[in-house]
Design a protein around this motif. Structure first.
Motif, mmCIF file in Angstrom:
data_model
loop_
_atom_site.group_PDB
_atom_site.id
_atom_site.type_symbol
_atom_site.label_atom_id
_atom_site.label_comp_id
_atom_site.label_asym_id
_atom_site.label_seq_id
_atom_site.Cartn_x
_atom_site.Cartn_y
_atom_site.Cartn_z
ATOM 1 N N THR A 80 0.862 -1.181 0.000
ATOM 2 C CA THR A 80 0.000 0.000 0.000
ATOM 3 C C THR A 80 0.898 1.232 0.000
ATOM 4 N N LYS A 81 0.304 2.400 -0.296
ATOM 5 C CA LYS A 81 1.111 3.623 -0.288
ATOM 6 C C LYS A 81 1.448 4.024 1.151
ATOM 7 N N THR A 82 0.474 3.845 2.061
ATOM 8 C CA THR A 82 0.691 4.303 3.435
ATOM 9 C C THR A 82 0.658 3.129 4.406
ATOM 10 N N LYS A 83 1.016 3.411 5.643
ATOM 11 C CA LYS A 83 1.010 2.386 6.691
ATOM 12 C C LYS A 83 -0.417 1.956 7.021
ATOM 13 N N ILE A 84 -0.548 1.001 7.921
ATOM 14 C CA ILE A 84 -1.886 0.465 8.185
ATOM 15 C C ILE A 84 -2.743 1.406 9.034
ATOM 16 N N TYR A 85 -2.141 2.088 10.035
ATOM 17 C CA TYR A 85 -2.960 2.900 10.947
ATOM 18 C C TYR A 85 -2.638 4.385 10.943
ATOM 19 N N CYS A 86 -1.730 4.823 10.048
ATOM 20 C CA CYS A 86 -1.447 6.252 9.921
ATOM 21 C C CYS A 86 -1.068 6.538 8.474
ATOM 22 N N SER A 87 -0.921 7.819 8.142
ATOM 23 C CA SER A 87 -0.696 8.199 6.738
ATOM 24 C C SER A 87 0.779 8.337 6.383
ATOM 25 N N CYS A 88 1.678 7.784 7.227
ATOM 26 C CA CYS A 88 3.102 7.798 6.883
ATOM 27 C C CYS A 88 3.332 6.893 5.673
ATOM 28 N N GLU A 89 4.360 7.262 4.894
ATOM 29 C CA GLU A 89 4.659 6.508 3.681
ATOM 30 C C GLU A 89 5.122 5.092 4.016
ATOM 31 N N ASN A 145 -6.449 1.835 7.286
ATOM 32 C CA ASN A 145 -6.286 2.077 5.857
ATOM 33 C C ASN A 145 -7.199 1.105 5.094
#
Ligand SMILES: [Zn+2]
Lengths: 477, 95
Positions: free
Chosen positions: A17-26, A52
């Protein structure tokens, strides 16, 4: 006594995925330490995770590709343990209501196809990464990987040998890569597994006591860990003792496993429902939408290559597990090449080149049109097969077409009868001994003479023309 | 008592807590009371009732897969008791 090995695998795959599972970090591999972090993924108090949606979609996708039932109701749970790579002191995972259950994967074994059951597939977060300082008594933690989405795929204990385990891992990897949910790069740790092994006397129904091997980071490591565990457990049983239920750590360098925890010290994770995340109710409409988005899976490709292209099972199997090869085959055939010729080049020279360059089948820099052109050049008699083989490395290095490479390097096949006859005469003059032998009845010098003509033309002479002209010139002697 | 002192010790160990004998005795009593209270449920017939999995009735709260800037490493590390080479430093840990 003869023993049977029983193996179950737990495979962890990082999702792309583009971001982590529980936050919008790359979510991506590498990067300077602790630069892809935020208060959520370093577990600061007062922060809240948000799930996510893509992770759920990828989890369902993987479940469908492995013939699972997709849960109507699924929730996330806290798995509690203290370890510095886990900043919250719990991992958000799934306990009693996983996303997917009751699936299977078909593998090829020496006794034909075999179904390996998938107990469950659930979503969870990855932990941070340690580096241990060999000189000072400390470890460093980088939380860039913390919160990277994972799916854990748990197999039934249906695997009976290390070879079957390897086939299962290969099958799972090819499926995950094919559906695009994980890049499955072992060297970057995106695919890891825990191996559960037990042995039992052949014919016995009950399973033996199993051990769990952690820290297995390659397929070959899994094979070695299973073989090592099998031998270790048989030795214990033969000595009259009993195998202990324990967790072991696989050391690939040493080729050995070491005791990590006994049954008494086994982790007590005290799972409970994650209060910060709401449960999921997966609509059947969403599941069907995802099912329809699934690409042709490796085993479907294999069946099609055999049925439509008439390729042998062996070729079809090897090509279908690679997305890159499958596409190259389809495109080459689409450009007019015969499927078997395309397959021979893919599994022959192209595979050889890939291995030598330490790249993967997805990194072949040319497409089906170039390969079809190469095959056509041979069939038209423009170049010989051996020249074609010499061109393959150039195709990896430049973006010139095979025909352009042939022209640029002056590799056109010599099919002119007069020119070849002239070369044959020169070869005769240079090898008077061979000619004497021929006259004396040793007809097998023909092979030698053909070779000399090839050498003189650097492999460019048309073999059929050499054959014909050699016949004529020898007849004149 | 529905909880033993041994169970309290096990839980304390899992939670990395050191308890005095007095605390162990008190917690054994208090935790037993909690369990006993919950066991009142056994007096009712709840076979037909679905278990409550979550205190909140909401479901399907999702976030779109869109990258937002992370924090600077210096900010991430500002509460680290010890740091080195951009990393959190912890006692040597090898499992
Ligand atoms: Zn984050």
């Amino acid at each position: 006594m003869k023993y049977e090995t029983v193996v179950g695998l737990e495979i962890h795959a990082e999702l792309s995925t583009k971001t982590k599972i529980y936050c919008s970090c790359e979510n991506s591999f590498g990067g300077s330490e602790n630069t892809r972090c935020c208060p959520v993924c370093i577990g600061l108090p007062g922060t809240l995770p948000t799930l996510n949606k893509k992770v759920v979609e990828y989890g369902i996708k993987a479940g469908l590709a492995m013939n699972c039932e997709i849960a109507e109701y699924s929730k996330q749970d806290r798995k509690n343990y203290f370890y510095p790579d886990l900043p919250k002191a719990y991992q958000i995972s799934q306990f009693d209501f996983p996303l997917c259950e009751h699936g299977f994967v078909i593998i090829d074994t020496e006794n034909g196809q075999k179904k390996i059951g998938i107990t469950r597939i659930h979503i969870e977060e990855d932990a941070g990464k340690f580096t241990h300082d060999p000189y000072r008594n400390l470890s460093r933690v980088d939380y860039n990987r913390g919160g990277v989405p994972l799916i854990e795929i748990v197999s039934e204990p249906d695997i009976r040998s290390s070879a079957e385990a390897n086939a299962f891992l290969e099958a799972v990897r090819s499926i995950l890569k094919c559906i695009g949910v994980s890049d499955c790069k072992m060297q970057e740790g995106s695919l890891r597994c825990d191996v559960n092994v037990s042995v039992r006397p052949e014919g016995q129904k009950e399973f033996g006591v199993r051990s769990e091997c952690k820290n297995v980071n390659s397929f070959s490591g899994a094979v070695r860990a299973i073989d090592y565990e099998r031998a270790r457990q048989i030795e214990i049983l033969e000595s009259g003792a009993e195998v202990e239920q324990e967790t072991r750590r696989w050391d690939d360098m040493a080729g050995k496993s070491f005791l990590l925890r006994s049954k008494e010290e086994a982790h007590d994770y005290r799972y409970f429902p994650e209060p910060d995340l709401m449960p999921m109710e997966i609509s059947r409409g969403w599941v069907e939408e995802i099912r329809e988005s699934l690409p042709e899976l490796p085993h479907e490709k294999k069946a099609r290559f055999m049925a439509e292209y008439g390729l042998p099972e062996y070729d079809s199997g090897l090509i279908s597990v690679s997305d890159g090869f499958s596409k190259l085959l389809d495109d080459t055939v689409g450009c007019g090449a015969a499927p078997k010729e395309a397959s021979n080049w893919i599994l022959g020279e192209i595979s050889k080149e890939i291995n030598e360059r330490c790249i993967t089948s997805d990194d072949v820099p040319f497409g089906g049109q170039a390969l079809a052109e190469l095959i056509a050049l041979i069939n038209k008699g423009t170049i010989s097969g051996s020249i074609a083989k010499q061109i393959v490395p150039d195709m990896f290095e430049s973006d010139k077409s095979p025909e352009e490479i042939v022209k640029a390097k002056g590799l056109l096949q010599i099919s002119d009868e007069g020119e070849i006859a002239k070369i044959i005469k020169e070869v005769f003059e240079a090898n008077p001994k061979a000619i004497e032998d021929y006259k004396g009845g040793k007809t097998n010098v023909r092979g030698f003479l053909t070779g000399q003509v090839m050498r003189a033309t650097k492999g460019k002479a048309n073999p059929a023309v050499i054959n014909k002209q050699l016949e004529i010139e020898l007849g004149k002697l | 008592m529905s909880i033993t002192k041994k169970e309290v010790e096990h839980l304390a160990n899992l939670a990395r807590l050191t308890l005095s004998d007095d605390e162990k005795a008190r917690l054994t009593r208090e935790m037993s009371n909690i369990i006993d209270f919950a066991q009142k449920l056994d007096e009712t017939d709840y076979d037909s009732v679905k278990p409550t999995m979550h205190a909140n009735a909401k479901t399907n709260v999702f976030r779109e897969d869109e990258i937002k800037p992370s924090f600077k490493a210096s900010e991430i590390l500002q509460n680290a008791p010890q740091q080195d080479e951009g990393c959190f430093v912890v006692p040597r840990t090898v499992e």
